[in-house]
Design a protein around this motif. Sequence first.
Motif, PDB file in Angstrom:
ATOM      1  N   ARG A  48       0.846  -1.181   0.000  1.00  0.00           N
ATOM      2  CA  ARG A  48       0.000   0.000   0.000  1.00  0.00           C
ATOM      3  C   ARG A  48       0.883   1.233   0.000  1.00  0.00           C
ATOM      4  NH1 ARG A  48      -4.725  -1.051   4.438  1.00  0.00           N
ATOM      5  NH2 ARG A  48      -5.515  -2.952   3.538  1.00  0.00           N
ATOM      6  N   GLY A  49       0.413   2.245  -0.672  1.00  0.00           N
ATOM      7  CA  GLY A  49       1.093   3.529  -0.632  1.00  0.00           C
ATOM      8  C   GLY A  49       0.661   4.293   0.605  1.00  0.00           C
ATOM      9  N   PRO A  50       1.286   5.447   0.832  1.00  0.00           N
ATOM     10  CA  PRO A  50       0.957   6.245   2.024  1.00  0.00           C
ATOM     11  C   PRO A  50      -0.525   6.607   2.129  1.00  0.00           C
ATOM     12  CG  PRO A  50       2.932   7.092   0.962  1.00  0.00           C
ATOM     13  CD  PRO A  50       2.365   6.031   0.056  1.00  0.00           C
ATOM     14  N   GLU A  51      -1.157   6.932   1.017  1.00  0.00           N
ATOM     15  CA  GLU A  51      -2.579   7.296   1.068  1.00  0.00           C
ATOM     16  C   GLU A  51      -3.440   6.104   1.472  1.00  0.00           C
ATOM     17  OE1 GLU A  51      -6.065   8.862  -1.903  1.00  0.00           O
ATOM     18  OE2 GLU A  51      -4.045   9.637  -2.210  1.00  0.00           O
ATOM     19  N   GLN A  52      -3.137   4.928   0.929  1.00  0.00           N
ATOM     20  CA  GLN A  52      -3.889   3.726   1.291  1.00  0.00           C
ATOM     21  C   GLN A  52      -3.644   3.330   2.741  1.00  0.00           C
ATOM     22  OE1 GLN A  52      -1.949   3.779  -1.561  1.00  0.00           O
ATOM     23  NE2 GLN A  52      -3.576   3.959  -3.068  1.00  0.00           N
ATOM     24  N   GLU A  53      -2.401   3.494   3.214  1.00  0.00           N
ATOM     25  CA  GLU A  53      -2.093   3.196   4.616  1.00  0.00           C
ATOM     26  C   GLU A  53      -2.856   4.136   5.549  1.00  0.00           C
ATOM     27  OE1 GLU A  53      -0.700   0.668   5.811  1.00  0.00           O
ATOM     28  OE2 GLU A  53       0.554  -0.115   4.214  1.00  0.00           O
ATOM     29  N   TRP A  54      -2.906   5.423   5.181  1.00  0.00           N
ATOM     30  CA  TRP A  54      -3.638   6.387   6.001  1.00  0.00           C
ATOM     31  C   TRP A  54      -5.119   6.037   6.029  1.00  0.00           C
ATOM     32  CZ3 TRP A  54      -7.633   9.845   5.413  1.00  0.00           C
ATOM     33  CH2 TRP A  54      -7.807  10.747   6.464  1.00  0.00           C
ATOM     34  N   GLN A  55      -5.670   5.696   4.880  1.00  0.00           N
ATOM     35  CA  GLN A  55      -7.091   5.363   4.806  1.00  0.00           C
ATOM     36  C   GLN A  55      -7.395   4.091   5.595  1.00  0.00           C
ATOM     37  OE1 GLN A  55      -8.707   4.740   0.819  1.00  0.00           O
ATOM     38  NE2 GLN A  55     -10.295   6.217   1.347  1.00  0.00           N
ATOM     39  N   ALA A  56      -6.535   3.095   5.524  1.00  0.00           N
ATOM     40  CA  ALA A  56      -6.728   1.867   6.297  1.00  0.00           C
ATOM     41  C   ALA A  56      -6.674   2.165   7.790  1.00  0.00           C
ATOM     42  CB  ALA A  56      -5.660   0.828   5.915  1.00  0.00           C
ATOM     43  N   GLY A  57      -5.730   3.000   8.201  1.00  0.00           N
ATOM     44  CA  GLY A  57      -5.642   3.392   9.611  1.00  0.00           C
ATOM     45  C   GLY A  57      -6.864   4.164  10.055  1.00  0.00           C
ATOM     46  N   LEU A  58      -7.366   5.048   9.206  1.00  0.00           N
ATOM     47  CA  LEU A  58      -8.570   5.813   9.521  1.00  0.00           C
ATOM     48  C   LEU A  58      -9.767   4.878   9.697  1.00  0.00           C
ATOM     49  CD1 LEU A  58      -9.944   8.592   9.827  1.00  0.00           C
ATOM     50  CD2 LEU A  58     -10.299   8.557   7.343  1.00  0.00           C
ATOM     51  N   LEU A  59      -9.893   3.888   8.832  1.00  0.00           N
ATOM     52  CA  LEU A  59     -10.990   2.919   8.953  1.00  0.00           C
ATOM     53  C   LEU A  59     -10.885   2.118  10.251  1.00  0.00           C
ATOM     54  CD1 LEU A  59     -11.219   1.662   5.275  1.00  0.00           C
ATOM     55  CD2 LEU A  59     -12.931   3.021   6.513  1.00  0.00           C
ATOM     56  N   LEU A  60      -9.674   1.705  10.606  1.00  0.00           N
ATOM     57  CA  LEU A  60      -9.496   0.962  11.855  1.00  0.00           C
ATOM     58  C   LEU A  60      -9.818   1.847  13.050  1.00  0.00           C
ATOM     59  CD1 LEU A  60      -8.667  -1.429  13.565  1.00  0.00           C
ATOM     60  CD2 LEU A  60      -6.275  -0.729  13.255  1.00  0.00           C
ATOM     61  N   TRP A  61      -9.325   3.064  13.052  1.00  0.00           N
ATOM     62  CA  TRP A  61      -9.560   4.004  14.151  1.00  0.00           C
ATOM     63  C   TRP A  61     -11.057   4.237  14.343  1.00  0.00           C
ATOM     64  CZ3 TRP A  61      -9.599   9.876  13.889  1.00  0.00           C
ATOM     65  CH2 TRP A  61      -9.425  10.457  15.145  1.00  0.00           C
ATOM     66  N   THR A  62     -11.774   4.466  13.243  1.00  0.00           N
ATOM     67  CA  THR A  62     -13.211   4.709  13.358  1.00  0.00           C
ATOM     68  C   THR A  62     -13.950   3.442  13.771  1.00  0.00           C
ATOM     69  OG1 THR A  62     -13.531   4.395  10.982  1.00  0.00           O
ATOM     70  CG2 THR A  62     -13.242   6.652  11.751  1.00  0.00           C
ATOM     71  N   ALA A  63     -13.511   2.287  13.304  1.00  0.00           N
ATOM     72  CA  ALA A  63     -14.152   1.035  13.694  1.00  0.00           C
ATOM     73  C   ALA A  63     -14.016   0.790  15.198  1.00  0.00           C
ATOM     74  CB  ALA A  63     -13.562  -0.138  12.911  1.00  0.00           C
ATOM     75  N   LEU A  64     -12.809   0.971  15.719  1.00  0.00           N
ATOM     76  CA  LEU A  64     -12.589   0.773  17.150  1.00  0.00           C
ATOM     77  C   LEU A  64     -13.337   1.812  17.973  1.00  0.00           C
ATOM     78  CD1 LEU A  64      -8.802  -0.127  17.124  1.00  0.00           C
ATOM     79  CD2 LEU A  64     -10.715  -1.666  17.637  1.00  0.00           C
ATOM     80  N   HIS A  65     -13.313   3.056  17.521  1.00  0.00           N
ATOM     81  CA  HIS A  65     -14.026   4.122  18.232  1.00  0.00           C
ATOM     82  C   HIS A  65     -15.520   3.814  18.261  1.00  0.00           C
ATOM     83  CE1 HIS A  65     -15.775   8.096  19.009  1.00  0.00           C
ATOM     84  NE2 HIS A  65     -14.623   8.382  19.580  1.00  0.00           N
ATOM     85  N   GLY A  66     -16.071   3.431  17.126  1.00  0.00           N
ATOM     86  CA  GLY A  66     -17.495   3.098  17.056  1.00  0.00           C
ATOM     87  C   GLY A  66     -17.849   1.904  17.922  1.00  0.00           C
ATOM     88  N   LEU A  67     -17.005   0.886  17.918  1.00  0.00           N
ATOM     89  CA  LEU A  67     -17.246  -0.303  18.734  1.00  0.00           C
ATOM     90  C   LEU A  67     -17.315   0.049  20.211  1.00  0.00           C
ATOM     91  CD1 LEU A  67     -17.454  -3.367  19.190  1.00  0.00           C
ATOM     92  CD2 LEU A  67     -14.958  -3.436  19.099  1.00  0.00           C
ATOM     93  N   VAL A  68     -16.341   0.790  20.686  1.00  0.00           N
ATOM     94  CA  VAL A  68     -16.310   1.149  22.105  1.00  0.00           C
ATOM     95  C   VAL A  68     -17.463   2.093  22.451  1.00  0.00           C
ATOM     96  CG1 VAL A  68     -14.943   2.319  23.883  1.00  0.00           C
ATOM     97  CG2 VAL A  68     -13.840   0.682  22.340  1.00  0.00           C
ATOM     98  N   ALA A  69     -17.763   3.048  21.558  1.00  0.00           N
ATOM     99  CA  ALA A  69     -18.869   3.973  21.819  1.00  0.00           C
ATOM    100  C   ALA A  69     -20.194   3.218  21.921  1.00  0.00           C
ATOM    101  CB  ALA A  69     -18.937   5.040  20.734  1.00  0.00           C
ATOM    102  N   LEU A  70     -20.440   2.307  21.006  1.00  0.00           N
ATOM    103  CA  LEU A  70     -21.686   1.531  21.042  1.00  0.00           C
ATOM    104  C   LEU A  70     -21.718   0.593  22.244  1.00  0.00           C
ATOM    105  CD1 LEU A  70     -22.095   0.749  17.257  1.00  0.00           C
ATOM    106  CD2 LEU A  70     -23.609   2.156  18.665  1.00  0.00           C
ATOM    107  N   TYR A  71     -20.602  -0.007  22.553  1.00  0.00           N
ATOM    108  CA  TYR A  71     -20.505  -0.901  23.711  1.00  0.00           C
ATOM    109  C   TYR A  71     -20.879  -0.145  24.984  1.00  0.00           C
ATOM    110  CZ  TYR A  71     -18.456  -4.677  26.549  1.00  0.00           C
ATOM    111  OH  TYR A  71     -18.249  -5.715  27.426  1.00  0.00           O
ATOM    112  N   ASN A  72     -20.374   1.066  25.116  1.00  0.00           N
ATOM    113  CA  ASN A  72     -20.663   1.877  26.299  1.00  0.00           C
ATOM    114  C   ASN A  72     -22.086   2.428  26.290  1.00  0.00           C
ATOM    115  OD1 ASN A  72     -18.157   1.525  27.522  1.00  0.00           O
ATOM    116  ND2 ASN A  72     -17.267   3.223  26.395  1.00  0.00           N
ATOM    117  N   ALA A  73     -22.592   2.818  25.128  1.00  0.00           N
ATOM    118  CA  ALA A  73     -23.917   3.424  25.039  1.00  0.00           C
ATOM    119  C   ALA A  73     -25.042   2.403  25.189  1.00  0.00           C
ATOM    120  CB  ALA A  73     -24.066   4.162  23.710  1.00  0.00           C
ATOM    121  N   HIS A  74     -24.777   1.164  24.847  1.00  0.00           N
ATOM    122  CA  HIS A  74     -25.800   0.115  24.884  1.00  0.00           C
ATOM    123  C   HIS A  74     -25.345  -1.031  25.790  1.00  0.00           C
ATOM    124  CE1 HIS A  74     -28.037   2.070  21.662  1.00  0.00           C
ATOM    125  NE2 HIS A  74     -26.854   2.276  21.076  1.00  0.00           N
ATOM    126  N   GLU A  75     -25.039  -0.671  27.009  1.00  0.00           N
ATOM    127  CA  GLU A  75     -24.474  -1.655  27.939  1.00  0.00           C
ATOM    128  C   GLU A  75     -25.446  -2.769  28.317  1.00  0.00           C
ATOM    129  OE1 GLU A  75     -25.156   0.700  32.111  1.00  0.00           O
ATOM    130  OE2 GLU A  75     -23.452   1.269  30.890  1.00  0.00           O
TER     131      GLU A  75
END
Length: 112
Positions: A48-75
């Motif tokens: 992957r080039g730098p742009e693809q690496e950044w986009q993959a990292g952004l997707l992972l960051w948002t996935a983890l953030h969303g998972l934890v947010a939903l886990y906490n909001a819907h305990e």
Amino acid sequence: MPAELVPTNAHGAGEELLGSVVASLAGARQDRPERQDRQEGQEGQDRRGPEQEWQAGLLLWTALHGLVALYNAHENMPWPDLTDLIAQTLALHTGRPVDEIAELARAADRSV
């Protein structure tokens, strides 16, 4: 949110964290054994080039953030173990085995 409304220190902290996620994900993907990339049909290539690496990292960051947010909001939901959910999310993004990631997370918890 417009950049002029975001406090500089908070925005910078988010950028630094995202940069760490991008770098860590790229490192985790590079360290794994070569495999056939079925999505693109290119044997042994997962570059992957730098742009693809950044986009993959952004997707992972948002996935983890969303998972934890939903886990906490819907305990009250019957959630599986959070460590297992995070390990599964990381496995999807890194191509590493879920069991390996979960064990690393549990070992880190034990050492704290």
